[in-house]
Scaffold this motif. Structure first.
Motif, PDB file in Angstrom:
ATOM      1  N   THR A 126      59.419 110.936  19.063  1.00 33.20           N
ATOM      2  CA  THR A 126      59.996 109.731  18.473  1.00 33.20           C
ATOM      3  C   THR A 126      60.180 109.906  16.974  1.00 33.20           C
ATOM      4  O   THR A 126      59.426 110.627  16.328  1.00 33.20           O
ATOM      5  CB  THR A 126      59.102 108.503  18.740  1.00 33.20           C
ATOM      6  N   GLY A 127      61.193 109.229  16.452  1.00 34.66           N
ATOM      7  CA  GLY A 127      61.382 109.180  15.011  1.00 34.66           C
ATOM      8  C   GLY A 127      60.746 107.960  14.391  1.00 34.66           C
ATOM      9  O   GLY A 127      60.841 107.739  13.190  1.00 34.66           O
TER      10      GLY A 127
ATOM     11  N   LEU B 198      56.362 113.764  16.382  1.00 36.37           N
ATOM     12  CA  LEU B 198      57.357 113.115  15.542  1.00 36.37           C
ATOM     13  C   LEU B 198      58.650 113.918  15.511  1.00 36.37           C
ATOM     14  O   LEU B 198      58.633 115.157  15.553  1.00 36.37           O
ATOM     15  CB  LEU B 198      56.814 112.933  14.130  1.00 36.37           C
ATOM     16  N   ARG B 199      59.766 113.200  15.439  1.00 34.55           N
ATOM     17  CA  ARG B 199      61.075 113.836  15.505  1.00 34.55           C
ATOM     18  C   ARG B 199      61.239 114.918  14.442  1.00 34.55           C
ATOM     19  O   ARG B 199      61.779 115.998  14.723  1.00 34.55           O
ATOM     20  CB  ARG B 199      62.173 112.782  15.337  1.00 34.55           C
ATOM     21  N   GLU B 200      60.763 114.678  13.228  1.00 28.99           N
ATOM     22  CA  GLU B 200      60.937 115.670  12.164  1.00 28.99           C
ATOM     23  C   GLU B 200      60.231 116.973  12.494  1.00 28.99           C
ATOM     24  O   GLU B 200      60.708 118.064  12.157  1.00 28.99           O
ATOM     25  CB  GLU B 200      60.431 115.117  10.830  1.00 28.99           C
TER      26      GLU B 200
ATOM     27  N   ALA C 220      59.688 118.012  15.626  1.00 28.41           N
ATOM     28  CA  ALA C 220      60.427 118.602  16.738  1.00 28.41           C
ATOM     29  C   ALA C 220      61.700 119.289  16.263  1.00 28.41           C
ATOM     30  O   ALA C 220      62.170 120.249  16.880  1.00 28.41           O
ATOM     31  CB  ALA C 220      60.777 117.527  17.767  1.00 28.41           C
ATOM     32  N   GLU C 221      62.260 118.810  15.154  1.00 29.39           N
ATOM     33  CA  GLU C 221      63.498 119.391  14.618  1.00 29.39           C
ATOM     34  C   GLU C 221      63.237 120.611  13.749  1.00 29.39           C
ATOM     35  O   GLU C 221      64.100 121.491  13.636  1.00 29.39           O
ATOM     36  CB  GLU C 221      64.249 118.346  13.801  1.00 29.39           C
ATOM     37  N   GLN C 222      62.061 120.674  13.121  1.00 26.41           N
ATOM     38  CA  GLN C 222      61.807 121.699  12.107  1.00 26.41           C
ATOM     39  C   GLN C 222      61.051 122.911  12.650  1.00 26.41           C
ATOM     40  O   GLN C 222      60.230 123.505  11.963  1.00 26.41           O
ATOM     41  CB  GLN C 222      61.046 121.083  10.938  1.00 26.41           C
ATOM     42  N   MET C 223      61.321 123.274  13.880  1.00 24.25           N
ATOM     43  CA  MET C 223      60.736 124.484  14.438  1.00 24.25           C
ATOM     44  C   MET C 223      61.516 125.698  13.953  1.00 24.25           C
ATOM     45  O   MET C 223      62.631 125.575  13.451  1.00 24.25           O
ATOM     46  CB  MET C 223      60.732 124.417  15.969  1.00 24.25           C
ATOM     47  N   ALA C 224      60.914 126.863  14.105  1.00 24.91           N
ATOM     48  CA  ALA C 224      61.547 128.084  13.606  1.00 24.91           C
ATOM     49  C   ALA C 224      62.910 128.319  14.265  1.00 24.91           C
ATOM     50  O   ALA C 224      63.099 128.008  15.455  1.00 24.91           O
ATOM     51  CB  ALA C 224      60.634 129.282  13.861  1.00 24.91           C
TER      52      ALA C 224
ATOM     53  N   GLY D  28      71.516 117.748  20.655  1.00 27.78           N
ATOM     54  CA  GLY D  28      71.393 118.378  19.352  1.00 27.78           C
ATOM     55  C   GLY D  28      70.206 119.318  19.212  1.00 27.78           C
ATOM     56  O   GLY D  28      69.773 119.964  20.175  1.00 27.78           O
ATOM     57  N   GLN D  29      69.666 119.368  17.992  1.00 29.72           N
ATOM     58  CA  GLN D  29      68.624 120.327  17.672  1.00 29.72           C
ATOM     59  C   GLN D  29      67.345 120.097  18.460  1.00 29.72           C
ATOM     60  O   GLN D  29      66.641 121.048  18.811  1.00 29.72           O
ATOM     61  CB  GLN D  29      68.321 120.292  16.171  1.00 29.72           C
ATOM     62  N   ILE D  30      67.039 118.847  18.737  1.00 26.16           N
ATOM     63  CA  ILE D  30      65.828 118.579  19.521  1.00 26.16           C
ATOM     64  C   ILE D  30      65.963 119.181  20.918  1.00 26.16           C
ATOM     65  O   ILE D  30      65.022 119.816  21.418  1.00 26.16           O
ATOM     66  CB  ILE D  30      65.545 117.068  19.591  1.00 26.16           C
ATOM     67  N   LEU D  31      67.105 119.029  21.560  1.00 23.55           N
ATOM     68  CA  LEU D  31      67.296 119.645  22.866  1.00 23.55           C
ATOM     69  C   LEU D  31      67.234 121.160  22.752  1.00 23.55           C
ATOM     70  O   LEU D  31      66.634 121.832  23.613  1.00 23.55           O
ATOM     71  CB  LEU D  31      68.625 119.200  23.480  1.00 23.55           C
ATOM     72  N   GLU D  32      67.830 121.723  21.718  1.00 18.22           N
ATOM     73  CA  GLU D  32      67.744 123.170  21.505  1.00 18.22           C
ATOM     74  C   GLU D  32      66.289 123.627  21.486  1.00 18.22           C
ATOM     75  O   GLU D  32      65.918 124.605  22.159  1.00 18.22           O
ATOM     76  CB  GLU D  32      68.406 123.554  20.176  1.00 18.22           C
TER      77      GLU D  32
END
Length: 333
Positions: A184-185, A203-205, A207-211, A229-233
């Motif tokens: 969640t964001g 937290l969404r941030e 989940a988005e900021q993985m390598a 988007g990036q979260i699904l990636e």
């Protein structure tokens, strides 16, 4: 029985010189064609797609005047299909309802009989509308996922977890014994997600900021993604061998920047969910499960009712991101 020359009320959107206005209008009944149902609507619900239609989004609705409402439940008033009887309770969601066919923001709807699902015995019409399209989509996602991933296989991640599809997915998976990680964001909603049954919050941030690598350390046995988007990636990259992910949304982005490595080196399965055109057999199966073994104990806790007169104000609030939970429109006194 509908009286001759009688009318019904509907929330109509009209276009004049590229300006769109909404008002409650008296509408005339039109004759049923072959294999159609006239349904007296008990409840509809407000979805983001309805808000777009009500404000003239041509990607949703091409021609105006129009009645939005992609969800409706009610009682059959008339039928020209011998497979249906007057007085039966039915659910109508998706297909073209509320998009380019007049929808559920009206006291009556006329639809092809092939769009209707008989309301299950253990589900009230109000409960069916609390689910609506979001519940059907969550149910379809769960149905496809649990065929490939079992609770003992590991954690399941759900993105967009405070949204309609995400929150219901968290609730259903938790009830089925899965350990759910909710993305969640909204840091302020962590308690809400834990109450739904989530075991962990991501937290969404984070989940988005993985390598930015083709593959990442396996964390999940599978997932339900509602944002794209990036979260699904990153969900795909962190799913363990032979895991599975369903996807049904693109609010973050419709694009995926991936290699084929998760699929050919780990055997990951990515399953698209299209509840709008789902097979009737799957719809019936999902609605039966939503009515019984999958029904969350807290199903009605976040739903509130309004009437047609209050609808326009709630559409504006939805577009501003001010609404939480499900908004039901009650069409009967």
């Amino acid at each position: 029985m509908i009286e001759v020359n009688s009318t019904f009320k509907a929330f109509r959107v009209e276009e004049t010189d590229n300006n769109y206005t909404c008002a409650i209008k008296d509408m005339a009944f039109s004759p049923l064609e072959e294999h159609e149902l006239l349904i007296k609507v008990q409840y509809s619900s407000l979805n983001y797609k309805d808000a777009l239609s009500a404000t003239g989004n041509k990607g949703v609705t091409r021609n105006f005047p129009h009645t939005p409402g992609i969800d409706a439940v009610g009682i059959i008033e008339q039928t020209t299909d011998s497979n249906w009887s007057v007085g039966e309770s039915v659910i109508v969601t998706s297909y073209d309802l509320g998009m380019n066919t007049d929808g559920g923001f009206a006291e009556y709807i006329k639809v092809p009989s092939a769009w209707a699902v008989k309301c299950p015995k253990h589900l009230s019409l109000k409960e069916a509308m609390i689910y609506g399209t979001a519940g059907l989509t969550a149910g379809m996602s769960v149905l496809k996922l649990i065929a490939l991933v079992k609770p003992e296989d590991g954690k399941i991640v759900v993105s967009g977890a405070t949204g309609g599809v995400g929150s219901l997915s968290v609730s259903i998976l938790s009830k089925l014994g899965y350990d759910v990680v909710a993305i969640t964001g909204k840091a302020s909603e962590q308690d809400f997600l834990l109450q739904l049954g989530a075991k962990e919050i991501l937290l969404r941030e984070d989940a988005e900021q993985m390598a930015n690598k083709p593959l990442l350390k396996p964390l999940f046995a599978g997932g339900i993604d509602t944002v794209g988007g990036q979260i699904l990636e990153n969900i795909i990259k962190t799913t363990q061998p032979m895991g599975a992910i369903t996807c049904c949304g693109n609010v973050a982005s419709p694009k995926l920047e991936l290699t084929v490595f998760p699929f050919i080196l780990r055997g990951i399965t990515l399953i698209g969910i299209d509840s709008q055109n789902a097979k009737m057999a799957d719809r019936i199966k999902v609605w039966e499960k939503l009515a019984t073994t999958w029904k969350p104990e807290q199903l009605g806790s976040t739903a509130h009712e309004i009437n047609l007169e209050e609808l326009n104000a709630h559409i504006q609030r939805m577009l501003k991101g001010e609404l939480k939970g499900r908004t039901l429109i009650k069409l009967t006194a």
